[in-house]
Design a protein around this motif. Structure first.
Motif, PDB file in Angstrom:
ATOM      1  N   LEU A   1      12.117   2.116  -5.321  1.00 23.85           N
ATOM      2  CA  LEU A   1      11.395   1.483  -4.219  1.00 23.85           C
ATOM      3  C   LEU A   1      12.393   0.620  -3.470  1.00 23.85           C
ATOM      4  CD1 LEU A   1       7.894   0.332  -5.494  1.00 23.85           C
ATOM      5  CD2 LEU A   1       8.468   2.215  -3.977  1.00 23.85           C
TER       6      LEU A   1
ATOM      7  N   PHE B   1      -6.047   0.869  -3.364  1.00 26.70           N
ATOM      8  CA  PHE B   1      -6.348   1.291  -1.997  1.00 26.70           C
ATOM      9  C   PHE B   1      -7.765   0.815  -1.656  1.00 26.70           C
ATOM     10  CE2 PHE B   1      -3.592   4.917  -3.644  1.00 26.70           C
ATOM     11  CZ  PHE B   1      -2.422   4.272  -3.267  1.00 26.70           C
TER      12      PHE B   1
ATOM     13  N   ARG C   1       9.333  10.267  -9.273  1.00 25.60           N
ATOM     14  CA  ARG C   1       8.450   9.088  -9.258  1.00 25.60           C
ATOM     15  C   ARG C   1       7.109   9.383  -9.927  1.00 25.60           C
ATOM     16  NH1 ARG C   1       9.688   7.232  -3.451  1.00 25.60           N
ATOM     17  NH2 ARG C   1      11.155   5.519  -3.718  1.00 25.60           N
ATOM     18  N   ARG C   2       6.679  10.646  -9.891  1.00 26.82           N
ATOM     19  CA  ARG C   2       5.420  11.008 -10.563  1.00 26.82           C
ATOM     20  C   ARG C   2       5.440  10.593 -12.021  1.00 26.82           C
ATOM     21  NH1 ARG C   2       4.388  17.300  -8.803  1.00 26.82           N
ATOM     22  NH2 ARG C   2       4.476  16.942  -6.564  1.00 26.82           N
TER      23      ARG C   2
ATOM     24  N   GLN D   1       0.832  -1.202   0.000  1.00 27.53           N
ATOM     25  CA  GLN D   1       0.000   0.000   0.000  1.00 27.53           C
ATOM     26  C   GLN D   1       0.869   1.257   0.000  1.00 27.53           C
ATOM     27  OE1 GLN D   1      -3.615   0.331   0.131  1.00 27.53           O
ATOM     28  NE2 GLN D   1      -3.330  -1.689  -0.759  1.00 27.53           N
TER      29      GLN D   1
ATOM     30  N   GLN E   1      -0.791   9.282   5.682  1.00 27.33           N
ATOM     31  CA  GLN E   1      -2.020   9.967   6.050  1.00 27.33           C
ATOM     32  C   GLN E   1      -3.225   9.498   5.216  1.00 27.33           C
ATOM     33  OE1 GLN E   1      -1.729  13.994   4.864  1.00 27.33           O
ATOM     34  NE2 GLN E   1      -3.746  14.542   5.634  1.00 27.33           N
ATOM     35  N   LEU E   2      -3.015   9.332   3.909  1.00 28.03           N
ATOM     36  CA  LEU E   2      -4.149   9.051   3.033  1.00 28.03           C
ATOM     37  C   LEU E   2      -4.392   7.565   2.830  1.00 28.03           C
ATOM     38  CD1 LEU E   2      -3.295  11.657   0.241  1.00 28.03           C
ATOM     39  CD2 LEU E   2      -5.040  11.879   2.000  1.00 28.03           C
ATOM     40  N   VAL E   3      -3.332   6.782   2.917  1.00 32.52           N
ATOM     41  CA  VAL E   3      -3.472   5.379   2.538  1.00 32.52           C
ATOM     42  C   VAL E   3      -3.317   4.428   3.727  1.00 32.52           C
ATOM     43  CG1 VAL E   3      -2.493   3.541   1.104  1.00 32.52           C
ATOM     44  CG2 VAL E   3      -2.729   5.856   0.177  1.00 32.52           C
TER      45      VAL E   3
ATOM     46  N   MET F   1      -1.328   9.706 -13.819  1.00 32.16           N
ATOM     47  CA  MET F   1      -0.245  10.642 -13.502  1.00 32.16           C
ATOM     48  C   MET F   1       0.499  11.070 -14.770  1.00 32.16           C
ATOM     49  SD  MET F   1      -0.168  11.394 -10.331  1.00 32.16           S
ATOM     50  CE  MET F   1       1.473  12.078 -10.142  1.00 32.16           C
TER      51      MET F   1
ATOM     52  N   GLU G   1       4.002   1.334  -0.898  1.00 32.30           N
ATOM     53  CA  GLU G   1       4.780   1.329  -2.144  1.00 32.30           C
ATOM     54  C   GLU G   1       3.965   1.902  -3.295  1.00 32.30           C
ATOM     55  OE1 GLU G   1       6.205  -2.610  -2.835  1.00 32.30           O
ATOM     56  OE2 GLU G   1       7.797  -2.432  -1.338  1.00 32.30           O
TER      57      GLU G   1
ATOM     58  N   ARG H   1      -4.039  15.322  -5.107  1.00 34.63           N
ATOM     59  CA  ARG H   1      -3.230  15.608  -3.926  1.00 34.63           C
ATOM     60  C   ARG H   1      -1.960  16.384  -4.299  1.00 34.63           C
ATOM     61  NH1 ARG H   1      -3.389  15.460   1.749  1.00 34.63           N
ATOM     62  NH2 ARG H   1      -1.248  15.352   2.464  1.00 34.63           N
ATOM     63  N   LEU H   2      -1.386  16.034  -5.438  1.00 33.10           N
ATOM     64  CA  LEU H   2      -0.142  16.690  -5.841  1.00 33.10           C
ATOM     65  C   LEU H   2      -0.411  17.971  -6.633  1.00 33.10           C
ATOM     66  CD1 LEU H   2       1.787  13.434  -6.748  1.00 33.10           C
ATOM     67  CD2 LEU H   2       2.076  14.849  -4.715  1.00 33.10           C
TER      68      LEU H   2
ATOM     69  N   ASP I   1      10.306  12.163  -5.024  1.00 30.18           N
ATOM     70  CA  ASP I   1       8.859  12.163  -5.271  1.00 30.18           C
ATOM     71  C   ASP I   1       8.523  12.813  -6.612  1.00 30.18           C
ATOM     72  OD1 ASP I   1       8.464  10.916  -2.871  1.00 30.18           O
ATOM     73  OD2 ASP I   1       8.124  12.769  -1.767  1.00 30.18           O
TER      74      ASP I   1
ATOM     75  N   PRO J   1      -5.703   5.438   7.457  1.00 26.90           N
ATOM     76  CA  PRO J   1      -7.140   5.125   7.458  1.00 26.90           C
ATOM     77  C   PRO J   1      -7.413   3.619   7.579  1.00 26.90           C
ATOM     78  CG  PRO J   1      -6.642   6.695   5.721  1.00 26.90           C
ATOM     79  CD  PRO J   1      -5.325   6.244   6.288  1.00 26.90           C
TER      80      PRO J   1
ATOM     81  N   ALA K   1       1.528   4.043  -3.064  1.00 25.03           N
ATOM     82  CA  ALA K   1       1.401   5.489  -2.847  1.00 25.03           C
ATOM     83  C   ALA K   1       2.690   6.203  -3.257  1.00 25.03           C
ATOM     84  CB  ALA K   1       1.072   5.776  -1.378  1.00 25.03           C
ATOM     85  N   ARG K   2       3.828   5.642  -2.835  1.00 28.42           N
ATOM     86  CA  ARG K   2       5.101   6.270  -3.171  1.00 28.42           C
ATOM     87  C   ARG K   2       5.351   6.239  -4.674  1.00 28.42           C
ATOM     88  NH1 ARG K   2       8.655   7.374   0.830  1.00 28.42           N
ATOM     89  NH2 ARG K   2       9.141   9.069  -0.587  1.00 28.42           N
TER      90      ARG K   2
ATOM     91  N   HIS L   1      -9.826   1.184   0.734  1.00 31.46           N
ATOM     92  CA  HIS L   1     -10.796   2.037   1.422  1.00 31.46           C
ATOM     93  C   HIS L   1     -11.285   3.172   0.534  1.00 31.46           C
ATOM     94  CE1 HIS L   1      -6.858   3.757   1.814  1.00 31.46           C
ATOM     95  NE2 HIS L   1      -7.324   4.867   2.332  1.00 31.46           N
TER      96      HIS L   1
ATOM     97  N   LEU M   1       3.311   6.545  -6.937  1.00 30.95           N
ATOM     98  CA  LEU M   1       2.509   7.581  -7.598  1.00 30.95           C
ATOM     99  C   LEU M   1       3.077   8.971  -7.345  1.00 30.95           C
ATOM    100  CD1 LEU M   1      -1.020   6.172  -6.757  1.00 30.95           C
ATOM    101  CD2 LEU M   1      -0.097   6.469  -9.046  1.00 30.95           C
ATOM    102  N   GLY M   2       4.159   9.035  -6.581  1.00 30.90           N
ATOM    103  CA  GLY M   2       4.794  10.328  -6.322  1.00 30.90           C
ATOM    104  C   GLY M   2       4.353  10.969  -5.023  1.00 30.90           C
ATOM    105  N   LEU M   3       3.518  10.263  -4.248  1.00 38.38           N
ATOM    106  CA  LEU M   3       3.100  10.825  -2.962  1.00 38.38           C
ATOM    107  C   LEU M   3       4.251  10.722  -1.966  1.00 38.38           C
ATOM    108  CD1 LEU M   3      -0.484   9.268  -2.719  1.00 38.38           C
ATOM    109  CD2 LEU M   3       0.078  11.650  -3.178  1.00 38.38           C
ATOM    110  N   SER M   4       4.347  11.698  -1.079  1.00 35.78           N
ATOM    111  CA  SER M   4       5.409  11.679  -0.074  1.00 35.78           C
ATOM    112  C   SER M   4       5.089  10.599   0.955  1.00 35.78           C
ATOM    113  CB  SER M   4       5.500  13.027   0.611  1.00 35.78           C
ATOM    114  OG  SER M   4       4.339  13.235   1.381  1.00 35.78           O
ATOM    115  N   LYS M   5       6.085  10.320   1.778  1.00 35.99           N
ATOM    116  CA  LYS M   5       5.906   9.303   2.815  1.00 35.99           C
ATOM    117  C   LYS M   5       4.752   9.704   3.738  1.00 35.99           C
ATOM    118  CE  LYS M   5       8.980   6.582   5.668  1.00 35.99           C
ATOM    119  NZ  LYS M   5      10.299   6.539   6.291  1.00 35.99           N
ATOM    120  N   TRP M   6       4.709  10.980   4.097  1.00 37.06           N
ATOM    121  CA  TRP M   6       3.674  11.457   5.004  1.00 37.06           C
ATOM    122  C   TRP M   6       2.304  11.383   4.355  1.00 37.06           C
ATOM    123  CZ3 TRP M   6       1.440  11.597   9.217  1.00 37.06           C
ATOM    124  CH2 TRP M   6       0.447  12.522   9.526  1.00 37.06           C
ATOM    125  N   SER M   7       2.201  11.794   3.073  1.00 34.24           N
ATOM    126  CA  SER M   7       0.911  11.694   2.379  1.00 34.24           C
ATOM    127  C   SER M   7       0.446  10.251   2.310  1.00 34.24           C
ATOM    128  CB  SER M   7       1.016  12.244   0.957  1.00 34.24           C
ATOM    129  OG  SER M   7       1.206  13.625   0.977  1.00 34.24           O
TER     130      SER M   7
ATOM    131  N   PHE N   1       1.879  -3.347  -9.854  1.00 32.79           N
ATOM    132  CA  PHE N   1       2.414  -4.393  -8.987  1.00 32.79           C
ATOM    133  C   PHE N   1       1.740  -5.738  -9.232  1.00 32.79           C
ATOM    134  CE2 PHE N   1       2.829  -0.299  -6.982  1.00 32.79           C
ATOM    135  CZ  PHE N   1       4.090  -0.317  -6.398  1.00 32.79           C
TER     136      PHE N   1
END
Lengths: 243, 247
Positions: free
Chosen positions: B57, B96, B83-84, A141, A157-159, B160, A143, B111-112, B80, A162, A145-146, B98, A148-154, B90
């Motif tokens: 990764l 995700f 990576r975009r 999960q 927080q988002l993935v 993306m 991996e 988000r970005l 980051d 929750p 997120a990362r 949820h 997709l370019g999201l930061s570790k914190w994002s 995978f």
């Protein structure tokens, strides 16, 4: 009938000499309210620090990780009564809480130190619950997120969070059940919760045993159904996950 | 030696796990724009680790990964941001659970701040149309089949607008009857000119779609060639042995 004189002429040491009830029932009612308030408020207050501690524990920074680890070790390896005493006489010997009464029976000058001590203690346990919950979320999960370019914190927080929080909700509810029991220790410092009520009744009526029996019954009647309900919810959640 | 249409250049990367397990041993590869590179090899040969090193990764123990002319293994780059531009798919989808399908696709672009929610929603619907799943926009991943999940994972990465797509055994966790629908999406993507690196056990796909095939074993790249050459005239004895078992 065998029970007809249970409430009248039983000996002071009888398990079921409830002759104090008509006069002292209010002690128990208020005691229940005080106990529930202590348990719920302290666990709710513990959640944010616990989350922070859990994230610190999972940090790669050794200092941050060590600090959180030390806090958790300290609070899990010393008795709650000792922590409570140190916080009550130490911390709140310096900080003065006014003797203000909440709802007519919750004396803030005692309640606040009690809640703070229970919350600090509880946050160590809830932190471990959160940590396990976060680790239980599949590493793929984060991996994804990362990638997709999201930061570790994002990603956290988002993935991850929750999903982790949903998984640990039953364990947190269980922590409240634990706190309902553990908070009885606050009677030692004069907080008017359930155990304190029982003690007060015992000493003013000279009925030595039955007030405690009643307290035990009340604790049981709160905690047993609550933990059964949590189990049922947990089972349903697990079924939901399998879809 | 850098040419204009080079997208990723991997220079001598090594990856050592737990101090002694050598997962990658001095691997180098250049992927050019619009090229489809299939990476094949036996299980445990390091091909997934190699692919995961491309978007870091997995952090290589030594060596460089140069993406768009920037050494992304350097501590100074904001990974980051790079990576975009590298989409990844995978083996186990990693949708995700949820979030609805649409939210899965729009999460990162919104988000970005690359798109507003409305723009991202529109793109998400176009992408879902493209894979024939527009009616799944508001469902949750748990309600989908493996093949559907993987197709959605592909468009999530595409949302993306990446320059290159990395596929890590995208069909290995699928029931056999669902492999085709995922491969079809990947073929279409290859035809549209996307640069792709695909770790796969699907030799038919590698042969049909790839421009070049890389054979790896025990952490080393042993052979790189066009599919026809590699499958019909393998040079390395280990490639010959591997192909004799799988073909």
């Amino acid at each position: 009938m065998w029970w007809s004189n249970l409430f009248t002429d039983a000996s002071p040491a009888s398990f079921f000499n409830f002759s104090f009830l008509p006069k002292y029932a209010a002690f128990f009612v208020q005691g229940i309210e005080y106990t529930l308030l202590l348990a719920v408020v302290s666990v709710l207050l513990a959640i944010i620090p616990a989350l922070l501690l859990a994230l610190m524990r999972l940090s790669k920074n050794r200092l941050v990780k060590g600090l959180a680890g030390a806090y958790i070790a300290l609070f899990r390896s010393t008795p709650l009564l000792v922590q409570l005493s140190i916080i009550y006489f130490g911390l709140f010997g310096v900080i003065n809480i006014p003797r203000y009464s909440l709802f007519g029976f919750v004396d803030l000058s005692r309640f606040v130190p009690g809640v703070v001590a229970l919350a600090l203690n509880s946050s160590a346990y809830v932190a471990e619950i959160f940590r396990a919950g976060i680790l239980a979320v599949d590493s793929g999960q984060m991996e994804a997120a990362r990638s997709l370019g999201l930061s570790k914190w994002s990603g956290m927080q988002l993935v991850v969070l929750p999903q982790a929080i949903k998984n640990v909700l039953p364990a947190i509810a269980n922590e409240i059940v634990t706190m309902v029991k553990e908070s009885s220790i606050c009677s030692m410092l004069g907080m008017a919760e359930l155990m304190f009520g029982a003690k007060a009744v015992a000493s003013s009526t000279y009925i030595t045993l039955a007030p405690y029996t009643l307290a035990a019954m009340i604790y049981f009647c709160i905690n047993y159904p609550a933990s059964k309900a949590i189990e049922a919810i947990e089972r349903r959640m697990r079924r939901g996950d399998k879809q | 030696m850098a040419t204009n249409n080079e997208v990723i250049r991997v220079e001598n990367i090594c990856k050592v796990f737990d101090g002694n397990i050598r997962a990658l041993d001095d691997c180098s590869l250049t992927i050019t724009k619009g090229e489809v590179v299939a990476i094949i090899g036996p299980s445990g040969s390091g091909k997934s680790t190699f692919l995961r090193c491309l978007n870091l990764l997995e952090q290589p123990t030594s060596g460089k990964v140069i993406f768009d002319g920037v050494d992304i293994t350097s501590e100074k780059v904001n990974l980051d941001l790079h990576r975009r531009k590298m989409g990844m798919v995978f083996q186990h989808f990693n949708l995700f659970p949820h979030m609805t399908v649409k939210k899965n696709i729009t999460l990162a672009p919104v988000r970005l701040k690359l798109k507003t929610q409305a723009e991202a929603d529109k793109v998400a619907m176009q992408l879902l149309e493209r894979i024939g799943l527009p009616d799944k926009a508001d469902t949750y991943p748990a309600m989908l089949s493996g093949g559907q999940k993987q197709r959605i994972a592909i468009v999530r990465a595409l949302a993306m607008e990446p320059e290159v797509m990395l596929f890590d055994e995208p069909t290995s966790a699928l029931d056999p009857e669902m492999v085709g629908e995922v491969l079809d999406v990947m073929k279409e993507l290859a035809k549209s000119g996307m640069t792709m690196a695909v770790v796969t056990h699907e030799m038919g796909f590698a042969r049909e779609v790839a421009d070049r095939v890389v054979f790896m074993d025990s952490g080393k790249i042993l052979e790189i060639n066009t599919p026809d050459e590699l499958f019909d005239h393998p040079q390395n004895p280990r490639t010959q042995l591997f192909l004799s078992k799988v073909l």
